[in-house]
Design a protein around this motif. Structure first.
Motif, PDB file in Angstrom:
ATOM      1  N   GLY A   1      36.758  41.494  38.944  1.00 14.17           N
ATOM      2  CA  GLY A   1      37.357  42.693  38.384  1.00 14.17           C
ATOM      3  C   GLY A   1      38.170  43.405  39.447  1.00 14.17           C
ATOM      4  O   GLY A   1      39.014  42.799  40.107  1.00 14.17           O
TER       5      GLY A   1
ATOM      6  N   ARG B   1      33.521  48.104  27.902  1.00 17.19           N
ATOM      7  CA  ARG B   1      34.770  48.166  28.676  1.00 17.19           C
ATOM      8  C   ARG B   1      35.636  49.330  28.220  1.00 17.19           C
ATOM      9  O   ARG B   1      36.195  50.078  29.050  1.00 17.19           O
ATOM     10  CB  ARG B   1      35.520  46.833  28.529  1.00 17.19           C
TER      11      ARG B   1
ATOM     12  N   PRO C   1      38.334  50.378  33.591  1.00 17.43           N
ATOM     13  CA  PRO C   1      38.447  49.163  34.404  1.00 17.43           C
ATOM     14  C   PRO C   1      37.601  49.168  35.671  1.00 17.43           C
ATOM     15  O   PRO C   1      37.368  48.100  36.251  1.00 17.43           O
ATOM     16  CB  PRO C   1      39.942  49.125  34.758  1.00 17.43           C
TER      17      PRO C   1
ATOM     18  N   LEU D   1      32.104  47.398  36.952  1.00 21.23           N
ATOM     19  CA  LEU D   1      31.868  45.961  37.049  1.00 21.23           C
ATOM     20  C   LEU D   1      30.984  45.552  35.862  1.00 21.23           C
ATOM     21  O   LEU D   1      29.845  46.007  35.742  1.00 21.23           O
ATOM     22  CB  LEU D   1      31.174  45.626  38.369  1.00 21.23           C
TER      23      LEU D   1
ATOM     24  N   ASP E   1      33.746  40.890  33.708  1.00 20.39           N
ATOM     25  CA  ASP E   1      34.256  40.494  35.019  1.00 20.39           C
ATOM     26  C   ASP E   1      33.540  39.271  35.581  1.00 20.39           C
ATOM     27  O   ASP E   1      34.103  38.520  36.378  1.00 20.39           O
ATOM     28  CB  ASP E   1      34.081  41.647  36.022  1.00 20.39           C
TER      29      ASP E   1
END
Length: 677
Positions: free
Chosen positions: A19, A209, A214, A217, A250
């Motif tokens: 990620g 998410r 973003p 993790l 990720d």
């Protein structure tokens, strides 16, 4: 077992991007239930526990499972992440890990039909064979609320300072229950086709998410081999992996086996690295990092998995109980000093299943960090230790580390004591690593070894403290014919001094009796080779079949000998074995045709065999060899001589209490005694 000196383990120590995060090496400390949160000073104990592992340089630490809601708890007292304020109380744990340079992720795990209370939920109302409670089938509203709960729990974790979350999608918990036909019989959009069965997992990852952005993790733990009938075939696992990647994960961490599976997955009978090809199948399907897990306990195994391309990272959980500084020792060129997990389960899983906080047989400090000190003794003593078994070695290594001048006397020409017998049992060759570790520690801290020296009272005069760790000797029962040539002790069989015949009667069905039985019926390769292990337990070694099964895990397999195991107790044979490993050993012996007989009275031994009284009837167990597994007696020959000389001594381990081959108690007593000097 290798010395490891001079090896660099370059792949293991290399950084990797996941990620938006740069990880300092390829090692994840996998999630473990520790029960530390149930203690009165739970946060403080967790801070000490996780800080120590971060100081040992694990790149990412994953906590034990937190439920996203009330329905998903393992039990009514289980930890949850649905309360933002409760989540914030975990911030000191995150801060401690960050101070040591590691990342920390909270595992979010909904127990599903494994939850131990009325009202548990599942995709379909099918009771788990390991749970007395039948689940309620989730409605569509339940499903949507649970997806929202996962997202909120992840946000709560992020607000508390966690760098990421691991979404638990394996081991037979709720998400995994949705993905396979074994537990999902639904006919709506959450069941039926693989796309429908995968929808719940994908929507959870997407919601996490979207909610957290973003920077979080996101690790998804995917079931790479269910090991149950109706489990996923390889093509469905690969398809799910691609969907999870597209939804925003990720890292994909691989889980192996359901808790109800009849195939061992992490205990000592499982060969090292046995499941690596399951991870390789997942890696072939995606471009994000994939993690191999389960029975990876040495840097050599980890490096080989990474260098071969079977996985991008490795997850080790219990190895960080055994040695929190695993990675640091590798980086510093001290891999030979790693205290290796022997996969015994005795103080980790067995403690958890008996409502005790987890610890470790080879490292009593695990989970008890606040009870031990590392500062050298202010008044160093001259210490003599009699006996080089588990208790003696643990005492010597710890006492010398704390600055005492230690001399260890061992009557044999090698260290190990009863460990040398235990390591002969199939799968228990991991005790070789324990011997290697203590040898390295005693060498590093300057212990004087007197091997082949049976200590006398004269030898022990002049020491400030004497420790008697002289262990045990097999107990010989008083029955007619006990001196018959057919009779051998467990020690004689396991050390190779006596070869058993083709038909064997084992007197005693405790842990030693079971180990001896497996030693006698198992072909040597079965304990060490992946192919033989898979054949024995009905596993598809290519991990392509549904559930990765290739046969009945309980099907009979050829045995080297015919063995009958007897006990005086009327209770079920094997009832006192370890909670998490006893079923494995009982099934292994059953598969090899070992017969058992409980409630017997031993009458005599003669040329005809072993005569017993069973259910009021006299029976003769015809046998070429009769093995005594009838307990132990403490070896205390020095105690009276020392007392006569006015030399006080402390007895530990088997010398203090002869009970089975109890390395757990022996090592714990040794370390604690050394701390108290």
């Amino acid at each position: 077992m290798s010395d490891r000196r001079g090896r660099t383990f370059e792949k293991l120590l290399s950084p990797i991007r996941a990620g938006v995060h740069d990880l300092r090496n390829r090692v994840i400390m996998g999630s473990m239930h520790t029960r530390l949160e149930t203690e009165a000073n739970g946060i403080e104990r967790q801070v000490a526990f996780y800080r120590e592992r971060a100081h040992g340089e694990a790149a990412v630490i994953v906590t034990g499972g937190f439920s996203p809601n009330a329905e998903g708890m393992f039990d009514p007292e289980g930890p949850r992440l649905d309360d933002p304020q409760q989540a914030l109380s975990l911030k000191p744990i995150c801060d401690a890990v960050h101070q040591e340079g590691s990342l920390i992720c909270a595992q979010i795990c909904h127990a599903g039909r494994y939850a131990k209370f009325e009202g548990c939920v599942a995709p379909s109302p099918i009771r788990a064979p390991i749970n007395p409670y039948s689940p309620r089938e989730m409605s569509e509203q339940d499903i949507l609320h649970t997806i929202e709960d996962f997202a909120q729990a992840a946000l709560n974790a992020q607000s508390a300072g966690f760098d990421g979350v691991e979404i638990m999608g394996s081991e037979g918990y709720l998400i995994n229950e949705f993905t396979v036909t074994h537990t999902n019989k639904r006919e709506d959009k959450w069941g039926g086709s693989a796309d429908n069965r995968h929808r719940f997992a994908v929507e959870i990852v997407r919601a996490v998410r979207d909610r957290c952005g973003p920077d979080l993790l996101v690790i998804y733990r995917i079931s790479a081999a269910d090991l149950v009938e109706g489990g996923a075939p390889a093509e469905e696992i690969a398809a799910l992996a691609r969907k999870i990647e597209a939804a925003g994960a990720d890292i994909l961490n691989t889980g192996i086996g359901w808790h109800e599976a009849r195939v061992p997955t992490i205990a000592y009978p499982v060969p090292r690295g046995a499941w690596r090809k399951a991870a390789a199948n997942v890696k072939a399907a995606v471009s994000i990092p994939v993690v191999a897990s389960n029975r990876i306990n040495t840097p050599e195994v980890a490096e080989d998995i990474l260098a071969s391309g079977d996985a991008d990272m490795v997850s080790m959980a219990r190895p960080f109980l055994a040695d929190p500084h695993f990675v640091k020792k590798v980086r510093e060129g001290r891999a030979h000093e790693i205290n290796t997990c022997i996969a015994c389960n005795q103080a980790c899983l067995d403690f958890i299943f008996s409502d005790r906080p987890a610890s470790c047989l080879v490292n009593p400090r695990a989970g008890r960090e606040m009870e031990f000190r590392d500062t050298p003794s202010e008044t160093p003593k001259k210490v003599a230790i009699v006996g080089g078994g588990a208790a003696g070695m643990a005492t010597a290594a710890e006492a010398a580390r704390l600055g005492h001048a230690v001399t260890l006397f061992e009557a044999e020409n090698r260290l190990g004591g009863q460990l040398n017998l235990a390591r002969a049992a199939p799968g228990k060759h991991e005790f070789d690593e324990t011997l290697r570790y203590y040898t390295a520690q005693m060498d590093r801290h300057g212990v004087t070894l007197r091997l082949g020296c049976r200590a006398t009272a004269d030898d022990l005069a002049g020491f400030d403290h004497v420790v008697i760790a002289s262990g045990v000797t097999p107990r010989i029962p008083d029955i007619p014919g006990i001196d018959h040539p057919k009779v051998a002790t467990y020690a004689e069989i396991l050390c190779g001094a006596r070869e058993a015949g083709q038909t064997v009667a084992i007197m005693g069905a405790g842990g030693i009796g079971h180990d001896v039985a497996e030693f006698l019926v198992t072909h040597p390769a079965e304990a060490n080779e992946n192919a033989a292990f898979f054949d024995t337990w009905g596993v598809d070694g290519q991990f392509r079949n549904a559930g990765a099964l290739a046969g009945d895990p309980l099907a009979a397999v050829p045995a080297k000998r015919k063995v009958v195991m007897l006990q005086r107790k009327t209770s079920k044979v094997g009832q006192g074995l370890g909670i998490s490993t006893g079923w494995i050993l009982r099934n292994a012996l059953r598969k090899h045709g070992v017969e058992t007989l409980a409630g017997v009275v031993y009458q005599r031994i003669d040329d005809g065999g072993l005569h017993v009284l069973s259910n009021g009837e006299t029976k003769v167990i015809a046998a070429d060899t009769i093995v005594l597994c009838t307990g132990q007696e403490p070896v205390r020959t020095l105690v009276e001589a020392l007392a006569a000389r006015g030399i006080s001594a402390t007895m530990i381990g088997g010398a203090a209490e002869a009970a089975e081959l109890d390395a757990l108690r022996a090592i714990d007593e040794g370390v604690r005694l050394a701390q108290s000097l």
